[in-house]
Design an enzyme around this catalytic site. Sequence first.
Site, PDB file in Angstrom:
ATOM      1  N   ASP A  31      30.177 -14.213 -27.377  1.00  0.00           N
ATOM      2  CA  ASP A  31      30.677 -15.288 -26.523  1.00  0.00           C
ATOM      3  C   ASP A  31      32.044 -15.740 -27.036  1.00  0.00           C
ATOM      4  O   ASP A  31      32.264 -15.879 -28.235  1.00  0.00           O
ATOM      5  CB  ASP A  31      29.679 -16.460 -26.537  1.00  0.00           C
ATOM      6  CG  ASP A  31      29.936 -17.429 -25.404  1.00  0.00           C
ATOM      7  OD1 ASP A  31      29.074 -17.541 -24.514  1.00  0.00           O
ATOM      8  OD2 ASP A  31      31.011 -18.089 -25.399  1.00  0.00           O
ATOM      9  N   ILE A  32      32.948 -15.985 -26.099  1.00  0.00           N
ATOM     10  CA  ILE A  32      34.320 -16.366 -26.470  1.00  0.00           C
ATOM     11  C   ILE A  32      34.373 -17.775 -27.066  1.00  0.00           C
ATOM     12  O   ILE A  32      35.282 -18.092 -27.838  1.00  0.00           O
ATOM     13  CB  ILE A  32      35.254 -16.206 -25.249  1.00  0.00           C
ATOM     14  CG1 ILE A  32      36.684 -16.006 -25.675  1.00  0.00           C
ATOM     15  CG2 ILE A  32      35.111 -17.361 -24.269  1.00  0.00           C
ATOM     16  CD1 ILE A  32      37.588 -15.460 -24.565  1.00  0.00           C
ATOM     17  N   ASN A  86      21.067 -20.022 -18.490  1.00  0.00           N
ATOM     18  CA  ASN A  86      21.428 -21.153 -17.637  1.00  0.00           C
ATOM     19  C   ASN A  86      21.423 -20.673 -16.191  1.00  0.00           C
ATOM     20  O   ASN A  86      21.988 -19.618 -15.883  1.00  0.00           O
ATOM     21  CB  ASN A  86      22.810 -21.681 -18.019  1.00  0.00           C
ATOM     22  CG  ASN A  86      22.831 -22.240 -19.433  1.00  0.00           C
ATOM     23  OD1 ASN A  86      21.859 -22.853 -19.877  1.00  0.00           O
ATOM     24  ND2 ASN A  86      23.923 -22.027 -20.139  1.00  0.00           N
ATOM     25  N   GLY A  92      23.544 -25.744 -15.769  1.00  0.00           N
ATOM     26  CA  GLY A  92      24.587 -25.526 -16.765  1.00  0.00           C
ATOM     27  C   GLY A  92      25.262 -24.166 -16.684  1.00  0.00           C
ATOM     28  O   GLY A  92      26.030 -23.796 -17.570  1.00  0.00           O
ATOM     29  N   GLN A  93      25.002 -23.411 -15.605  1.00  0.00           N
ATOM     30  CA  GLN A  93      25.621 -22.087 -15.482  1.00  0.00           C
ATOM     31  C   GLN A  93      27.080 -22.218 -15.062  1.00  0.00           C
ATOM     32  O   GLN A  93      27.404 -22.961 -14.127  1.00  0.00           O
ATOM     33  CB  GLN A  93      24.851 -21.244 -14.452  1.00  0.00           C
ATOM     34  CG  GLN A  93      25.323 -19.804 -14.400  1.00  0.00           C
ATOM     35  CD  GLN A  93      24.467 -18.939 -13.469  1.00  0.00           C
ATOM     36  OE1 GLN A  93      23.555 -19.432 -12.817  1.00  0.00           O
ATOM     37  NE2 GLN A  93      24.784 -17.660 -13.412  1.00  0.00           N
ATOM     38  N   HIS A  99      23.223 -13.664 -17.280  1.00  0.00           N
ATOM     39  CA  HIS A  99      23.359 -13.276 -18.690  1.00  0.00           C
ATOM     40  C   HIS A  99      22.370 -14.054 -19.531  1.00  0.00           C
ATOM     41  O   HIS A  99      22.015 -15.181 -19.199  1.00  0.00           O
ATOM     42  CB  HIS A  99      24.788 -13.511 -19.199  1.00  0.00           C
ATOM     43  CG  HIS A  99      25.313 -14.891 -18.931  1.00  0.00           C
ATOM     44  ND1 HIS A  99      25.777 -15.273 -17.689  1.00  0.00           N
ATOM     45  CD2 HIS A  99      25.407 -15.969 -19.717  1.00  0.00           C
ATOM     46  CE1 HIS A  99      26.165 -16.537 -17.736  1.00  0.00           C
ATOM     47  NE2 HIS A  99      25.939 -17.002 -18.952  1.00  0.00           N
ATOM     48  N   HIS A 101      21.995 -15.697 -23.174  1.00  0.00           N
ATOM     49  CA  HIS A 101      22.645 -16.085 -24.432  1.00  0.00           C
ATOM     50  C   HIS A 101      21.660 -15.825 -25.573  1.00  0.00           C
ATOM     51  O   HIS A 101      20.468 -16.160 -25.461  1.00  0.00           O
ATOM     52  CB  HIS A 101      22.931 -17.594 -24.452  1.00  0.00           C
ATOM     53  CG  HIS A 101      23.933 -18.073 -23.460  1.00  0.00           C
ATOM     54  ND1 HIS A 101      25.217 -18.425 -23.824  1.00  0.00           N
ATOM     55  CD2 HIS A 101      23.835 -18.303 -22.132  1.00  0.00           C
ATOM     56  CE1 HIS A 101      25.868 -18.855 -22.744  1.00  0.00           C
ATOM     57  NE2 HIS A 101      25.051 -18.796 -21.708  1.00  0.00           N
TER      58      HIS A 101
HETATM   59  P1  5GP Z   1      26.945 -20.052 -18.830  1.00  0.00           P
HETATM   60  O1  5GP Z   1      27.321 -21.504 -18.957  1.00  0.00           O
HETATM   61  O2  5GP Z   1      27.353 -19.485 -17.503  1.00  0.00           O
HETATM   62  O3  5GP Z   1      25.506 -19.809 -19.175  1.00  0.00           O
HETATM   63  O4  5GP Z   1      27.723 -19.312 -19.977  1.00  0.00           O
HETATM   64  C1  5GP Z   1      28.902 -18.624 -19.785  1.00  0.00           C
HETATM   65  C2  5GP Z   1      29.382 -18.247 -21.167  1.00  0.00           C
HETATM   66  O5  5GP Z   1      30.372 -17.268 -21.033  1.00  0.00           O
HETATM   67  C3  5GP Z   1      29.999 -19.427 -21.943  1.00  0.00           C
HETATM   68  O6  5GP Z   1      29.287 -19.607 -23.151  1.00  0.00           O
HETATM   69  C4  5GP Z   1      31.438 -18.985 -22.160  1.00  0.00           C
HETATM   70  O7  5GP Z   1      31.928 -19.350 -23.434  1.00  0.00           O
HETATM   71  C5  5GP Z   1      31.366 -17.477 -22.008  1.00  0.00           C
HETATM   72  N1  5GP Z   1      32.577 -16.865 -21.471  1.00  0.00           N
HETATM   73  C6  5GP Z   1      33.288 -17.274 -20.396  1.00  0.00           C
HETATM   74  N2  5GP Z   1      34.348 -16.467 -20.195  1.00  0.00           N
HETATM   75  C7  5GP Z   1      34.278 -15.506 -21.168  1.00  0.00           C
HETATM   76  C8  5GP Z   1      35.108 -14.380 -21.482  1.00  0.00           C
HETATM   77  O8  5GP Z   1      36.105 -14.077 -20.830  1.00  0.00           O
HETATM   78  N3  5GP Z   1      34.738 -13.633 -22.547  1.00  0.00           N
HETATM   79  C9  5GP Z   1      33.624 -13.926 -23.294  1.00  0.00           C
HETATM   80  N4  5GP Z   1      33.356 -13.128 -24.335  1.00  0.00           N
HETATM   81  N5  5GP Z   1      32.837 -14.982 -23.035  1.00  0.00           N
HETATM   82  C10 5GP Z   1      33.158 -15.764 -21.988  1.00  0.00           C
END
Ligand code: 5GP
Length: 112
Positions: A31-32, A86, A92-93, A99, A101
């Site tokens: 994760d970034i 999420n 929280g998505q 995906h 986590h």
């Molecule tokens: P969500 O909130 O949708 O469950 O999580 C999305 C996740 O994707 C977040 O934790 C965010 O930091 C990560 N993320 C978003 N854009 C990128 C990206 O370009 N590269 C990577 N490696 N992670 C990303």
Amino acid sequence: MSADCIFCKITRGEIPSKKIFEDEDVIVFHDIHPIAPVHFLIVPKLHIDSLASTDQSHQALLGKMLLLAPKLAADQGLKGFRTMINTGREGGQEVFHIHVHVFGGGTTLPKT
Ligand code: 5GP
Ligand code: ZN
């Protein structure tokens, strides 16, 4: 495939990522914005918006994603880990490509 989806772009190699695993069905990368010392995302190559958009046809793929979690967590040196999916804006998505986590090693995220 979705042209402007960030995780589809990562899958296609159009956006770089710190990849830790890839096969014909999934890609896994860090994760970034990690919320723990180890925090990676298990992402199917098939574009599916969210867990709420899955059906019976995704059963094997979802199982494969979950089975990868303990293997890859161990590869990353974790003795225990947490998983999170999420779902939906109110869940929280932020990235609407499903995906899982996986994170561990001392997250500050509360349990509830
Ligand atoms: P969500 O909130 O949708 O469950 O999580 C999305 C996740 O994707 C977040 O934790 C965010 O930091 C990560 N993320 C978003 N854009 C990128 C990206 O370009 N590269 C990577 N490696 N992670 C990303
Ligand atoms: Zn996508």
